[in-house]
Design a protein around this motif. Structure first.
Motif, PDB file in Angstrom:
ATOM      1  N   MET A 170       0.806  -1.119  -0.109  1.00 34.86           N
ATOM      2  CA  MET A 170       0.105   0.046   0.122  1.00 34.86           C
ATOM      3  C   MET A 170       0.700   1.264   0.270  1.00 34.86           C
ATOM      4  SD  MET A 170      -3.156   1.065   2.544  1.00 34.86           S
ATOM      5  CE  MET A 170      -4.225  -0.689   2.142  1.00 34.86           C
ATOM      6  N   LEU A 171       1.942   1.064   0.703  1.00 33.45           N
ATOM      7  CA  LEU A 171       2.812   2.409   0.750  1.00 33.45           C
ATOM      8  C   LEU A 171       3.590   2.637  -0.693  1.00 33.45           C
ATOM      9  CD1 LEU A 171       4.973   1.974   4.094  1.00 33.45           C
ATOM     10  CD2 LEU A 171       3.275   3.901   3.603  1.00 33.45           C
ATOM     11  N   LYS A 172       4.001   1.320  -1.311  1.00 34.36           N
ATOM     12  CA  LYS A 172       4.611   1.410  -2.373  1.00 34.36           C
ATOM     13  C   LYS A 172       3.743   2.075  -3.621  1.00 34.36           C
ATOM     14  CE  LYS A 172       7.598  -2.679  -1.699  1.00 34.36           C
ATOM     15  NZ  LYS A 172       7.727  -4.039  -2.296  1.00 34.36           N
ATOM     16  N   LYS A 173       2.422   1.614  -3.603  1.00 33.97           N
ATOM     17  CA  LYS A 173       1.552   1.638  -4.813  1.00 33.97           C
ATOM     18  C   LYS A 173       0.610   2.954  -4.377  1.00 33.97           C
ATOM     19  CE  LYS A 173       1.513  -3.234  -6.034  1.00 33.97           C
ATOM     20  NZ  LYS A 173       0.626  -4.395  -6.105  1.00 33.97           N
ATOM     21  N   ALA A 174       0.180   3.347  -3.243  1.00 35.26           N
ATOM     22  CA  ALA A 174      -0.779   4.297  -3.152  1.00 35.26           C
ATOM     23  C   ALA A 174      -0.237   5.515  -2.338  1.00 35.26           C
ATOM     24  CB  ALA A 174      -1.906   3.585  -2.357  1.00 35.26           C
ATOM     25  N   ILE A 175       0.709   5.219  -1.789  1.00 34.60           N
ATOM     26  CA  ILE A 175       1.250   6.451  -0.786  1.00 34.60           C
ATOM     27  C   ILE A 175       2.502   7.302  -1.068  1.00 34.60           C
ATOM     28  CG2 ILE A 175       1.843   7.325   1.537  1.00 34.60           C
ATOM     29  CD1 ILE A 175      -0.197   5.321   2.594  1.00 34.60           C
ATOM     30  N   ILE A 176       3.572   6.541  -1.266  1.00 34.46           N
ATOM     31  CA  ILE A 176       4.715   6.986  -1.892  1.00 34.46           C
ATOM     32  C   ILE A 176       5.022   7.978  -3.123  1.00 34.46           C
ATOM     33  CG2 ILE A 176       7.392   6.262  -2.565  1.00 34.46           C
ATOM     34  CD1 ILE A 176       7.271   4.098  -0.438  1.00 34.46           C
ATOM     35  N   PRO A 177       3.984   7.203  -4.075  1.00 30.10           N
ATOM     36  CA  PRO A 177       3.868   8.014  -5.302  1.00 30.10           C
ATOM     37  C   PRO A 177       3.460   9.403  -5.065  1.00 30.10           C
ATOM     38  CG  PRO A 177       3.219   5.793  -5.515  1.00 30.10           C
ATOM     39  CD  PRO A 177       3.457   6.120  -4.352  1.00 30.10           C
ATOM     40  N   GLY A 178       2.403   9.596  -4.194  1.00 35.28           N
ATOM     41  CA  GLY A 178       1.920  10.918  -3.902  1.00 35.28           C
ATOM     42  C   GLY A 178       2.938  11.808  -3.084  1.00 35.28           C
ATOM     43  N   LEU A 179       3.604  11.116  -2.428  1.00 30.12           N
ATOM     44  CA  LEU A 179       4.782  11.789  -1.609  1.00 30.12           C
ATOM     45  C   LEU A 179       5.701  12.380  -2.609  1.00 30.12           C
ATOM     46  CD1 LEU A 179       5.194   9.448   1.661  1.00 30.12           C
ATOM     47  CD2 LEU A 179       4.564  12.107   1.426  1.00 30.12           C
ATOM     48  N   GLU A 180       6.172  11.468  -3.397  1.00 34.59           N
ATOM     49  CA  GLU A 180       7.314  11.793  -4.539  1.00 34.59           C
ATOM     50  C   GLU A 180       6.645  13.113  -5.266  1.00 34.59           C
ATOM     51  OE1 GLU A 180       9.504   7.525  -4.925  1.00 34.59           O
ATOM     52  OE2 GLU A 180       8.014   8.024  -6.263  1.00 34.59           O
ATOM     53  N   GLU A 181       5.468  13.068  -5.735  1.00 40.70           N
ATOM     54  CA  GLU A 181       4.981  14.102  -6.536  1.00 40.70           C
ATOM     55  C   GLU A 181       4.925  15.268  -5.583  1.00 40.70           C
ATOM     56  OE1 GLU A 181       0.890  13.304  -7.755  1.00 40.70           O
ATOM     57  OE2 GLU A 181       1.364  11.581  -9.073  1.00 40.70           O
ATOM     58  N   LYS A 182       5.034  15.393  -4.282  1.00 47.48           N
ATOM     59  CA  LYS A 182       5.118  16.521  -3.317  1.00 47.48           C
ATOM     60  C   LYS A 182       6.644  17.143  -3.121  1.00 47.48           C
ATOM     61  CE  LYS A 182       0.713  16.061  -0.928  1.00 47.48           C
ATOM     62  NZ  LYS A 182       0.423  17.360  -1.375  1.00 47.48           N
ATOM     63  N   GLY A 183       7.489  16.190  -3.878  1.00 45.35           N
ATOM     64  CA  GLY A 183       8.945  16.679  -3.901  1.00 45.35           C
ATOM     65  C   GLY A 183       9.843  15.816  -2.877  1.00 45.35           C
ATOM     66  N   TYR A 184       9.104  14.779  -2.218  1.00 50.11           N
ATOM     67  CA  TYR A 184      10.026  14.060  -0.986  1.00 50.11           C
ATOM     68  C   TYR A 184      10.729  12.807  -1.964  1.00 50.11           C
ATOM     69  CZ  TYR A 184       6.910  15.915   2.599  1.00 50.11           C
ATOM     70  OH  TYR A 184       6.258  16.645   3.761  1.00 50.11           O
ATOM     71  N   LYS A 185      11.722  12.707  -1.202  1.00 54.77           N
ATOM     72  CA  LYS A 185      12.703  11.604  -1.525  1.00 54.77           C
ATOM     73  C   LYS A 185      12.475  10.454  -0.489  1.00 54.77           C
ATOM     74  CE  LYS A 185      17.267   9.864  -2.616  1.00 54.77           C
ATOM     75  NZ  LYS A 185      18.790  10.337  -2.609  1.00 54.77           N
ATOM     76  N   VAL A 186      11.855   9.142  -0.951  1.00 55.17           N
ATOM     77  CA  VAL A 186      11.369   8.232  -0.002  1.00 55.17           C
ATOM     78  C   VAL A 186      12.117   7.168  -0.040  1.00 55.17           C
ATOM     79  CG1 VAL A 186       9.296   7.257   1.110  1.00 55.17           C
ATOM     80  CG2 VAL A 186       8.957   9.587  -0.270  1.00 55.17           C
ATOM     81  N   THR A 187      12.445   6.513   1.173  1.00 56.26           N
ATOM     82  CA  THR A 187      13.035   5.267   1.414  1.00 56.26           C
ATOM     83  C   THR A 187      12.102   4.175   2.071  1.00 56.26           C
ATOM     84  OG1 THR A 187      15.109   5.987   1.298  1.00 56.26           O
ATOM     85  CG2 THR A 187      14.765   3.872   2.427  1.00 56.26           C
ATOM     86  N   LEU A 188      11.757   3.194   1.638  1.00 56.00           N
ATOM     87  CA  LEU A 188      10.683   2.230   2.170  1.00 56.00           C
ATOM     88  C   LEU A 188      11.592   1.106   2.955  1.00 56.00           C
ATOM     89  CD1 LEU A 188       7.936   0.945   2.732  1.00 56.00           C
ATOM     90  CD2 LEU A 188       8.022  -0.355   0.744  1.00 56.00           C
ATOM     91  N   LYS A 189      11.262   0.976   4.473  1.00 56.18           N
ATOM     92  CA  LYS A 189      12.017   0.162   5.103  1.00 56.18           C
ATOM     93  C   LYS A 189      10.808  -0.949   5.365  1.00 56.18           C
ATOM     94  CE  LYS A 189      15.237  -0.597   8.940  1.00 56.18           C
ATOM     95  NZ  LYS A 189      16.043   0.228   9.899  1.00 56.18           N
ATOM     96  N   GLU A 190      11.182  -2.248   5.449  1.00 52.84           N
ATOM     97  CA  GLU A 190      10.276  -3.450   5.541  1.00 52.84           C
ATOM     98  C   GLU A 190      10.892  -4.231   6.801  1.00 52.84           C
ATOM     99  OE1 GLU A 190       9.793  -5.866   2.265  1.00 52.84           O
ATOM    100  OE2 GLU A 190       8.378  -4.665   1.513  1.00 52.84           O
ATOM    101  N   PHE A 191       9.720  -4.395   7.671  1.00 50.56           N
ATOM    102  CA  PHE A 191      10.101  -5.135   9.184  1.00 50.56           C
ATOM    103  C   PHE A 191       9.554  -6.574   9.114  1.00 50.56           C
ATOM    104  CE2 PHE A 191      10.239  -0.625   9.736  1.00 50.56           C
ATOM    105  CZ  PHE A 191      11.523  -0.601  10.533  1.00 50.56           C
ATOM    106  N   SER A 192      10.065  -7.353   9.923  1.00 50.85           N
ATOM    107  CA  SER A 192       9.503  -8.679   9.740  1.00 50.85           C
ATOM    108  C   SER A 192       8.702  -9.058  11.077  1.00 50.85           C
ATOM    109  CB  SER A 192      10.664  -9.891   9.829  1.00 50.85           C
ATOM    110  OG  SER A 192      11.555  -9.594  10.768  1.00 50.85           O
ATOM    111  N   ASP A 193       8.518  -7.892  12.021  1.00 52.99           N
ATOM    112  CA  ASP A 193       7.623  -8.316  13.300  1.00 52.99           C
ATOM    113  C   ASP A 193       7.066  -7.151  13.423  1.00 52.99           C
ATOM    114  OD1 ASP A 193       9.262  -6.537  15.038  1.00 52.99           O
ATOM    115  OD2 ASP A 193      10.609  -8.010  15.177  1.00 52.99           O
TER     116      ASP A 193
END
Length: 277
Positions: free
Chosen positions: A49-72
């Motif tokens: 959901m972050l990758k497909k629906a939220i991060i693209p919007g952040l990038e359009e607003k000029g953010y440089k975004v790194t996604l960190k995944e966790f296992s717990d």
């Protein structure tokens, strides 16, 4: 005297220009830093959901975004609290409140997002009416998912739960009517997808169902999920009114976000604010 005066003026001008240059450089660095963020999620549907629906919007607003995944379910909040990430998406508000209470953290639910409901799956039966006397029903053994399961079975008319018990902490001891004498097997939530084959019915939390490749649309029925069980975007309490927080809310409240959910996250239940707008 003239030479001395000219030299003095040149020194002053050079110093002024250097000061202006340093000021511009400092402002630019500050702006770049504020637009460079890290967001976190557990691997699976909410990372997607972050990758497909939220991060693209952040990038359009000029953010440089790194996604960190966790296992717990512990690390994402610890990472948010200590500043390793700037926001996370993986938990509902009840879990967040309990985490804050038990760990002394100050994390804040920013906005509720569409969430995969618990699905009740059977490899043997097609409808609720088909469930036989004494059917074996596999359910989660942790308090939150167990309470959700019993509430849904109660809503479907399969059992009755004591109406006076807190629905958020109900257990099998609170079942007051079990007309078909169902046999409940309490197991780890992560093992419920595998239990479908050995049970007559299994209540599988949405994240585990999707991680196992199950289609929520194939469930006999889905949980009518209260908003307190839906996942939230969380930030540090101190950042609740930050520009990033405002931008995250704006993105989640946008029609583009909802369209992406409708297209790519079928079966996810929408929060009340989204259904009622």
């Amino acid at each position: 005297m003239k030479k001395w005066f000219v030299a003095f003026v040149l020194v002053i001008v050079a110093a002024a220009l250097a000061a202006c240059g340093n000021g511009d450089s400092k402002d630019t660095t500050k702006e770049t830093t504020s637009k460079t963020i890290t967001v976190g999620a557990t691997a699976g549907p909410y990372s997607d959901m972050l990758k497909k629906a939220i991060i693209p919007g952040l990038e359009e607003k000029g953010y440089k975004v790194t996604l960190k995944e966790f296992s717990d379910y512990i690390q994402p909040n610890n990472a948010l609290d200590n500043g390793d990430i700037d926001a996370n998406l993986f938990q509902h508000s009840i879990y967040l409140k309990n985490f804050n209470k038990e760990n002394g953290t100050k994390l804040k639910a920013l906005i509720i997002v569409p969430t995969a409901p618990m699905g009740f799956f059977s490899s043997k039966y097609k409808t609720i009416a088909d469930l036989p006397e004494g059917a074996k029903i596999s359910i989660a053994n942790d308090p939150v998912n167990l309470a959700r399961t019993l509430k849904t079975l109660n809503d479907e008319g399969l059992i009755e739960v004591d109406p006076d018990v807190d629905p958020l902490v109900a257990s099998t001891k609170d079942i007051t009517k079990n007309p078909k004498n169902f046999e409940f097997r309490e197991i780890e939530a992560g093992g419920l997808p595998r239990a479908i084959e050995t049970s007559d019915l299994a209540g599988v939390p949405g994240n585990f169902a999707l991680a196992a490749g199950l289609d929520l649309q194939d469930a006999l029925f889905l949980e009518n999920m209260p908003d307190q069980y839906r996942n939230v975007v969380a930030v540090r309490e101190a950042d609740e009114k930050s520009q990033l927080a405002k931008d995250l809310k704006e993105i989640v409240e946008s029609k583009d976000f909802e369209n992406t959910i409708d297209e790519q996250f079928k079966g996810f239940g929408k929060p009340d604010w989204m259904k009622n707008r």
